[in-house]
Design a protein around this motif. Structure first.
Motif, mmCIF file in Angstrom:
data_model
loop_
_atom_site.group_PDB
_atom_site.id
_atom_site.type_symbol
_atom_site.label_atom_id
_atom_site.label_comp_id
_atom_site.label_asym_id
_atom_site.label_seq_id
_atom_site.Cartn_x
_atom_site.Cartn_y
_atom_site.Cartn_z
ATOM 1 N N GLN A 1 0.829 -1.202 0.000
ATOM 2 C CA GLN A 1 0.000 0.000 0.000
ATOM 3 C C GLN A 1 0.870 1.262 0.000
ATOM 4 N N LEU A 2 1.937 1.215 0.790
ATOM 5 C CA LEU A 2 2.871 2.336 0.861
ATOM 6 C C LEU A 2 3.526 2.585 -0.503
ATOM 7 N N LEU A 3 3.923 1.491 -1.144
ATOM 8 C CA LEU A 3 4.553 1.613 -2.471
ATOM 9 C C LEU A 3 3.580 2.244 -3.462
ATOM 10 N N ASN A 4 2.310 1.904 -3.324
ATOM 11 C CA ASN A 4 1.294 2.470 -4.202
ATOM 12 C C ASN A 4 1.091 3.950 -3.896
ATOM 13 N N ARG A 5 0.984 4.274 -2.626
ATOM 14 C CA ARG A 5 0.634 5.650 -2.264
ATOM 15 C C ARG A 5 1.813 6.600 -2.362
ATOM 16 N N GLU A 6 2.965 6.150 -1.859
ATOM 17 C CA GLU A 6 4.100 7.072 -1.779
ATOM 18 C C GLU A 6 4.939 7.073 -3.056
ATOM 19 N N MET A 7 5.044 5.890 -3.687
ATOM 20 C CA MET A 7 5.920 5.820 -4.858
ATOM 21 C C MET A 7 5.132 5.754 -6.158
ATOM 22 N N GLY A 8 3.808 5.703 -6.050
ATOM 23 C CA GLY A 8 2.976 5.732 -7.247
ATOM 24 C C GLY A 8 3.026 4.460 -8.074
ATOM 25 N N LYS A 9 3.431 3.351 -7.454
ATOM 26 C CA LYS A 9 3.475 2.103 -8.213
ATOM 27 C C LYS A 9 2.054 1.619 -8.501
ATOM 28 N N THR A 10 1.836 1.207 -9.729
ATOM 29 C CA THR A 10 0.561 0.578 -10.078
ATOM 30 C C THR A 10 0.663 -0.899 -9.696
ATOM 31 N N ILE A 11 -0.337 -1.389 -8.952
ATOM 32 C CA ILE A 11 -0.240 -2.757 -8.450
ATOM 33 C C ILE A 11 -1.479 -3.547 -8.841
ATOM 34 N N VAL A 12 -1.255 -4.743 -9.370
ATOM 35 C CA VAL A 12 -2.362 -5.677 -9.566
ATOM 36 C C VAL A 12 -2.042 -6.898 -8.723
ATOM 37 N N MET A 13 -2.972 -7.224 -7.796
ATOM 38 C CA MET A 13 -2.699 -8.292 -6.834
ATOM 39 C C MET A 13 -3.827 -9.315 -6.858
ATOM 40 N N VAL A 14 -3.467 -10.551 -7.123
ATOM 41 C CA VAL A 14 -4.445 -11.641 -7.046
ATOM 42 C C VAL A 14 -4.483 -12.133 -5.616
ATOM 43 N N THR A 15 -5.695 -12.302 -5.048
ATOM 44 C CA THR A 15 -5.772 -12.809 -3.681
ATOM 45 C C THR A 15 -7.079 -13.549 -3.451
ATOM 46 N N HIS A 16 -7.037 -14.472 -2.513
ATOM 47 C CA HIS A 16 -8.235 -15.176 -2.066
ATOM 48 C C HIS A 16 -8.821 -14.517 -0.828
ATOM 49 N N ASP A 17 -8.043 -13.620 -0.244
ATOM 50 C CA ASP A 17 -8.282 -13.160 1.120
ATOM 51 C C ASP A 17 -8.994 -11.800 1.094
ATOM 52 N N PRO A 18 -10.253 -11.711 1.536
ATOM 53 C CA PRO A 18 -10.988 -10.437 1.516
ATOM 54 C C PRO A 18 -10.281 -9.371 2.357
ATOM 55 N N GLU A 19 -9.590 -9.787 3.427
ATOM 56 C CA GLU A 19 -8.848 -8.833 4.262
ATOM 57 C C GLU A 19 -7.730 -8.184 3.447
ATOM 58 N N ALA A 20 -7.055 -8.998 2.641
ATOM 59 C CA ALA A 20 -5.967 -8.478 1.807
ATOM 60 C C ALA A 20 -6.511 -7.502 0.781
ATOM 61 N N ALA A 21 -7.683 -7.853 0.237
ATOM 62 C CA ALA A 21 -8.264 -7.011 -0.804
ATOM 63 C C ALA A 21 -8.582 -5.618 -0.278
ATOM 64 N N LYS A 22 -8.813 -5.503 1.032
ATOM 65 C CA LYS A 22 -9.138 -4.201 1.626
ATOM 66 C C LYS A 22 -8.006 -3.187 1.477
ATOM 67 N N TYR A 23 -6.763 -3.679 1.299
ATOM 68 C CA TYR A 23 -5.633 -2.762 1.149
ATOM 69 C C TYR A 23 -5.623 -2.119 -0.232
ATOM 70 N N ALA A 24 -6.349 -2.720 -1.179
ATOM 71 C CA ALA A 24 -6.355 -2.184 -2.544
ATOM 72 C C ALA A 24 -7.335 -1.019 -2.655
ATOM 73 N N ARG A 25 -7.204 -0.290 -3.769
ATOM 74 C CA ARG A 25 -8.151 0.800 -4.009
ATOM 75 C C ARG A 25 -9.484 0.245 -4.507
ATOM 76 N N ARG A 26 -9.401 -0.848 -5.237
ATOM 77 C CA ARG A 26 -10.647 -1.457 -5.715
ATOM 78 C C ARG A 26 -10.405 -2.943 -5.927
ATOM 79 N N THR A 27 -11.519 -3.676 -5.968
ATOM 80 C CA THR A 27 -11.434 -5.116 -6.153
ATOM 81 C C THR A 27 -12.218 -5.505 -7.391
ATOM 82 N N LEU A 28 -11.560 -6.344 -8.209
ATOM 83 C CA LEU A 28 -12.265 -6.889 -9.367
ATOM 84 C C LEU A 28 -12.586 -8.340 -9.064
ATOM 85 N N HIS A 29 -13.846 -8.714 -9.253
ATOM 86 C CA HIS A 29 -14.204 -10.117 -9.074
ATOM 87 C C HIS A 29 -14.259 -10.767 -10.439
ATOM 88 N N LEU A 30 -13.530 -11.830 -10.558
ATOM 89 C CA LEU A 30 -13.452 -12.519 -11.838
ATOM 90 C C LEU A 30 -14.255 -13.807 -11.714
#
Ligand SMILES: Nc1ncnc2c1ncn2[C@@H]1O[C@H](COP(=O)(O)OP(=O)(O)O)[C@@H](O)[C@H]1O
Ligand SMILES: [Mg+2]
Lengths: 231, 405
Positions: free
Chosen positions: A190-219
């Motif tokens: 999250q810090l890398l995204n906010r402070e360094m502007g890195k674009t991040i795409v993260m695959v996860t099973h964990d709804p708690e983890a998804a909360k750190y993202a700006r948005r969640t895509l359900h596939l």
């Protein structure tokens, strides 16, 4: 907070041929990811999450459709061009860290820099900076087997960052970690995204983890159902 | 530079991962070292044999055999021919003014090698080996200035006394000073031991010509004539003289050339045995190397895929894997060469010389050139055993980076 389009998928189809059968994973899929976004991708097993990351990261090519990155087509690149493109633009973070067991933390982090023109001393300086960024400056000479899972994943993050790519792709980055270590890693992303502007795409099973993202895509069944998350 | 860095680090990763497959890697090293040991043992034997025979011939000594005989064993010369050679041009004269010409007799007798002696020491059961008995006179000593009698004395003319070569004495049973020896139907006494520059002659028994002719029924017949030459150019004059005399149907050559020819015939034979055997074994080692390297590639599949993901080329995976295979086989080659050196170099053996049909005692000699041939064979095994797995490594799908390690 997010800016112009970094990645654009237009009418992307992906089919695998297995013997006589053809499996269609994506059928005319569209997706736009702006620069500076942090997207969590969730979905049932086998829904194509890893396949999506492979397409975004230039590891696999679409059967049909166009993928642009920073305005340039990547689906038309040759294998060698793609390798160079990945080295400059994408950092990969894996569920099982994928460090080289026979190399020290510093040597692992240095790997992507070996594909650049930087000299030895410049590489050393950058490796030190990346390791201190993830809080492992003291562990430079340690080997992966001497480190905890969380520490290994931090080394992997340093390796993914070292050549300063715009895009970080993470496949279940906390899938092998306990809750509190997972939170540390996610906070770091999250810090890398906010402070360094890195674009991040993260695959996860964990709804708690998804909360750190700006948005969640359900596939599901090759289609996205998007839900905005409050970050 | 970038490509070099890339290849260097992948090679390091591959080589440093060898201990993770310790036993299979070790088995490859051992298999390659066995192949190299077998090859080098044969080649060291050939080299040692060649060295012994090469050391035998003098350049200023002419040897004459019956035309077409090729070897002393097949030759026959009568006394009159020897007398004609004494008058030939180019022949050196001794201090007494006599030409240095030595007609010599060549007889094959039986001996027992110490190495083949049965455990109970029963001589009757021991296999017999061929030994050269050379009949010569005072001229035979005079034409060989390097001769040293290291024990006892020279045989007395007209007696059943034997002079024994140093190498033969060491390798065979019952040739110590004072021993009585039965050769054919006659008894002989060993009165002296000689050395002659480590040459083939040291594998021979020497005795007085008339006595040998008498006891072996070879009256007035010789097998060869040796003549000391006045200089290197003298051979031509001697050849012309022989060619122009119809009584002298002889082949003339220098002793150096004669033994060099014998040497290359036999050492060719040894090499022709050694190479096919080593190559047949090399196929076995190759199967082992392939197996080791395929398992190495399988074990490193995820590492390789991860590197590819980061942007490393398939070429670096190919070269790194090939390097790992070459390192293993090189280790095998070096171990094999060292083992051959420790176990065989300087070891004395004796073998039937192809042309003379008698035992020649020689020393295994592992020259650097010979050792290099072993290392090259090892590297060939490593290269072939590495190329196919390396090709597979280069083709590993990048998606294998995901999933459980
Ligand atoms: N290289 C491939 N060849 C054939 N089928 C594949 C390949 N990669 C993935 N698939 C199939 O595509 C589907 C989606 O896989 P994946 O993207 O790994 O799903 P997820 O990561 O969401 O679990 C699965 O049914 C899988 O079997
Ligand atoms: Mg997956």
């Amino acid at each position: 907070m997010t800016g112009q389009t970094l990645i654009h998928l237009q009418d992307v189809s992906k089919r695998f041929v297995k013997g006589k059968d053809t499996i269609t994973i994506f059928d005319h899929l569209g997706l736009t990811i702006p620069a500076g976004d942090f997207v969590a991708v969730m979905g049932p097993s086998g829904s194509g999450k890893t396949t999506l990351l492979n397409l975004l990261g230039g590891i696999d090519q679409p059967t049909e459709g166009a993928i642009t990155f920073d305005g340039a087509r990547v689906d038309t690149l040759t294998e060698g061009q793609l390798a160079r493109w990945r080295a400059h633009n994408v950092g990969f973070i894996f569920q099982f860290y994928n460090l080289m067991p026979t190399l020290s933390a510093a040597r692992n982090v240095e790997l992507p820099l070996l594909l650049t023109a930087f000299g030895r001393s410049e590489r050393k300086r950058r490796v030190e900076a990346a390791l201190s960024l993830v809080g492992l400056a003291e562990r430079a000479n340690h080997y992966p087997r001497e480190m905890s899972g969380g520490q290994q994943q931090r080394v992997a993050i340093a390796r993914a960052l070292i050549s300063d790519p715009k895009l970080l792709l993470c496949d279940e980055p906390t899938g092998d970690l306990d809750r509190s270590t997972a939170d540390e890693i996610l906070a770091m992303l999250q810090l890398l995204n906010r402070e360094m502007g890195k674009t991040i795409v993260m695959v996860t099973h964990d709804p708690e983890a998804a909360k750190y993202a700006r948005r969640t895509l359900h596939l599901d069944k090759g289609r996205f159902t998007e839900r905005e998350m409050v970050a | 530079m970038r490509a070099l860095n890339e290849i260097a680090v992948v090679t390091t990763i591959c080589i440093k991962s060898i201990p993770q497959r310790f036993w299979t890697s070790l088995s490859t090293v051992v298999a390659v070292s066995l192949v190299v040991t077998v090859l080098l043992a044969f080649l060291a034997m050939a080299a040692g044999f060649q060295q012994t025979l090469r050391g035998t011939g003098a350049k200023d000594m002419a040897i004459m055999l019956r035309a077409g005989a090729q070897a002393e064993l097949n030759s026959g010369i009568v006394r009159n021919q020897a007398r004609l050679i004494e008058e030939a041009p180019g022949v050196l004269k001794g201090p007494d003014g006599k030409p240095l010409v030595s007609p010599e007799l060549y007889v094959i007798v039986d001996g027992i090698k110490k190495s083949t002696l049965p455990a109970d020491g029963d001589l009757k059961k021991a296999p017999r080996a061929n030994v050269t008995l050379r009949g010569l006179g005072p001229a035979g000593i005079a034409v060989r200035p390097g001769l040293k009698i290291v024990e006892g004395r020279q045989f007395n003319p007209g007696t059943n006394e034997l002079l024994v070569g140093r190498a033969l004495q060491k390798d065979f049973v019952g040739f110590n000073l004072g021993d009585t020896v039965k050769l054919g139907n006659s008894s002989w006494v060993v009165v002296g031991v000689f050395e002659l520059g480590g040459s083939v002659f040291e594998s021979e028994l020497w005795a007085d010509t008339p006595v040998v002719q008498d006891l072996f029924h070879r009256q007035n017949v010789f097998q060869s004539i040796r003549a000391r030459l006045t200089g290197p150019d003298a051979l031509g004059a001697l050849k012309d003289y022989v060619a122009n005399d119809p009584q002298l149907k002889l082949d003339v050559t220098t002793e150096a050339e004669y033994y060099a020819q014998q040497a290359s015939r036999t050492s060719d034979l040894i090499q022709k045995l050694g190479w096919p055997l080593a190559i047949a074994m090399a196929f076995g080692a190759l199967a082992g190397a392939l197996n080791t390297m395929y398992s190495s590639v399988a074990a490193r599949a995820q590492e390789i895929a991860t590197l590819r993901c980061i942007g490393f080329s398939g070429t670096s995976s190919f070269l790194g894997t090939l390097a790992e295979s070459l390192v293993l086989s090189l280790a095998g080659g070096v171990v094999g060469a060292l083992f051959t050196w420790v176990a065989f170099d300087g070891l004395t053996g004796s073998t039937l010389s192809g042309a003379s049909f008698s035992q020649i005692v020689f020393t295994f000699h592992l020259t650097p050139a010979v050792a290099l041939q072993g290392i090259v064979l090892a590297l060939v095994v490593g290269f072939i055993g590495g190329v196919l797995p390396a090709w597979r490594a280069a083709r590993i799908p990048i998606v294998e980076a995901y999933g459980t390690p």
